[in-house]
Design an enzyme around this catalytic site. Structure first.
Site, PDB file in Angstrom:
ATOM      1  N   LYS A  53      -2.274   3.559  50.244  1.00 15.30           N
ATOM      2  CA  LYS A  53      -1.197   2.808  49.577  1.00 15.30           C
ATOM      3  C   LYS A  53       0.028   3.706  49.344  1.00 15.30           C
ATOM      4  CE  LYS A  53      -4.399  -0.381  47.331  1.00 15.30           C
ATOM      5  NZ  LYS A  53      -5.222  -0.645  46.149  1.00 15.30           N
ATOM      6  N   GLN A  97      -6.183   1.686  40.147  1.00 12.99           N
ATOM      7  CA  GLN A  97      -7.207   1.398  41.157  1.00 12.99           C
ATOM      8  C   GLN A  97      -8.531   1.037  40.474  1.00 12.99           C
ATOM      9  OE1 GLN A  97      -6.720   1.327  44.602  1.00 12.99           O
ATOM     10  NE2 GLN A  97      -8.794   0.512  44.644  1.00 12.99           N
ATOM     11  N   ASP A 120       0.079  -5.675  40.982  1.00 11.26           N
ATOM     12  CA  ASP A 120      -1.190  -6.235  41.461  1.00 11.26           C
ATOM     13  C   ASP A 120      -1.380  -7.673  40.977  1.00 11.26           C
ATOM     14  OD1 ASP A 120      -2.636  -4.667  43.203  1.00 11.26           O
ATOM     15  OD2 ASP A 120      -3.476  -3.389  41.623  1.00 11.26           O
TER      16      ASP A 120
END
Ligand code: NDP
Length: 311
Positions: A53, A97, A120
């Site tokens: 990412k 994460q 997200d």
């Protein structure tokens, strides 16, 4: 003739649009859009995800910063880092994460993040915005699927869509987005009765379950569009062979690694019945990272008044 809906081209297109947008932001703001990725612990798969990412950020001209913290990091330390990133004027997007180590209160920590930087789309404020038809952030995998279908020229309005799976990350936001796209949406799950009959009503069938090959020909209407979100590691040679349709190259990889990655859809059985289908791997995965970059750009554009007001 069945169309193969590959993600690579669409993801590359999105990334190059993000790169153009990032240059525009940099010209106005004097800095590129910035994403901060937070990883706690040293789970190898999570390290790979965070690495790819932040690399993708840099390639698209965004600033990608990783905060790699030891597994023993306390909730207070993580709270302090999230507050610091919330206040940092150079950071437009924060990504924590998952999964976090078990001693950390995942929900509470995610909710501490500013919803305006929650690229997200997991914060309850953004979940609410999706269902209220307001501008927010939508989780990257379902957002990428809608973007890919659109760019492949598949018109969603009026379709009967069945989403198998109701997770917060994929199934529920997928259903919310498809409703926003004017599909008639059914959500199925592990308690659904006669799953095959429900799925056979679908013009658009989305499988997000995590069970290798569970969607068979009996679940699919002739001519349906099928999207396979599942990524499953199969170590059983016989099952692997059946689900890759005897593909010699993939079985070569099996011999080397001891597993193959397959989706939730029994591809060899379902592909001939469908009008279009995503492969696994390569049908959905690349879209997730591309949409993370797109969400970070959107966040920066909103901050600098470059984003038109829209739903
Ligand atoms: P979860 O385990 O969180 O959710 C699975 C869902 O499937 C649940 O809602 C569950 O129902 C449902 N389910 C389980 N068994 C059945 C069954 N027999 N019949 C019908 N429904 C069933 O998984 P995720 O949503 O996080 O992920 C789904 C898959 O997608 C996984 O393979 C994952 O690896 C993959 N994935 C891929 C991504 C990508 O970028 N390509 C990104 C994210 C995920 P219930 O709620 O009743 O338990």
């Amino acid at each position: 003739m069945t169309r193969l809906l590959e993600a690579k081209g669409v993801a590359a297109e999105i990334r190059s649009e993000v790169a153009r947008g990032a240059a525009e932001v940099a010209a106005v703001a004097g800095r590129p859009p910035g994403l901060a990725a937070v990883l706690v612990g040293d789970d190898p798969a999570s390290r790979v995800y965070v690495g790819s990412k932040t690399r993708a950020c840099v390639e698209a001209g965004l600033a990608g910063l990783s905060h790699l913290l030891p597994a023993a990091t306390t909730a207070d330390e993580l709270r302090a880092l999230i507050e610091q990133l919330n206040a940092d004027p150079k950071i437009d997007g924060i990504l924590v994460q998952l999964p976090l180590p078990a001693h950390l209160p995942t929900r509470e920590l995610l909710e501490r993040m500013s919803p305006e930087k929650d690229v997200d789309g997991f914060h309850p404020v953004n979940v609410g915005r999706l269902w209220n038809d307001e501008a927010g952030f939508v989780p990257c995998t379902p957002a990428g699927i809608v973007e890919s279908l659109r760019r492949h020229g598949i018109s969603l309005a009026g379709m009967n869509a069945v989403v198998v799976g109701r997770s917060t990350i994929v199934g529920k936001p997928m259903a919310g987005l498809l409703l926003r796209e004017n599909c008639t949406v059914t959500i199925a799950h592990s308690k659904t009765r006669d799953l095959a009959a429900i799925c056979r009503q679908a013009d658009l069938l989305i499988a997000a379950v995590g069970r290798p090959g569970m969607i068979g020909a009996e679940h699919v209407k002739e001519g349906a569009v099928v999207v396979d979100v599942g990524i499953n590691r199969v170590e059983n040679r016989k099952l692997a062979e059946r689900l890759v349709g005897g593909d010699a190259k993939r079985m070569g990889a099996f011999a080397e690694k001891g597993y193959v990655l397959v989706g939730d859809v029994d591809f060899p059985a379902v592909a001939p019945k469908s009008s279009a289908i995503t492969p696994v791997p390569g049908g959905v995965g690349p879209l997730t990272v591309a949409m993370l970059l797109a969400n970070t750009l959107t966040s920066a554009r909103r901050r600098f008044g470059l984003e038109p007001a829209r739903k």
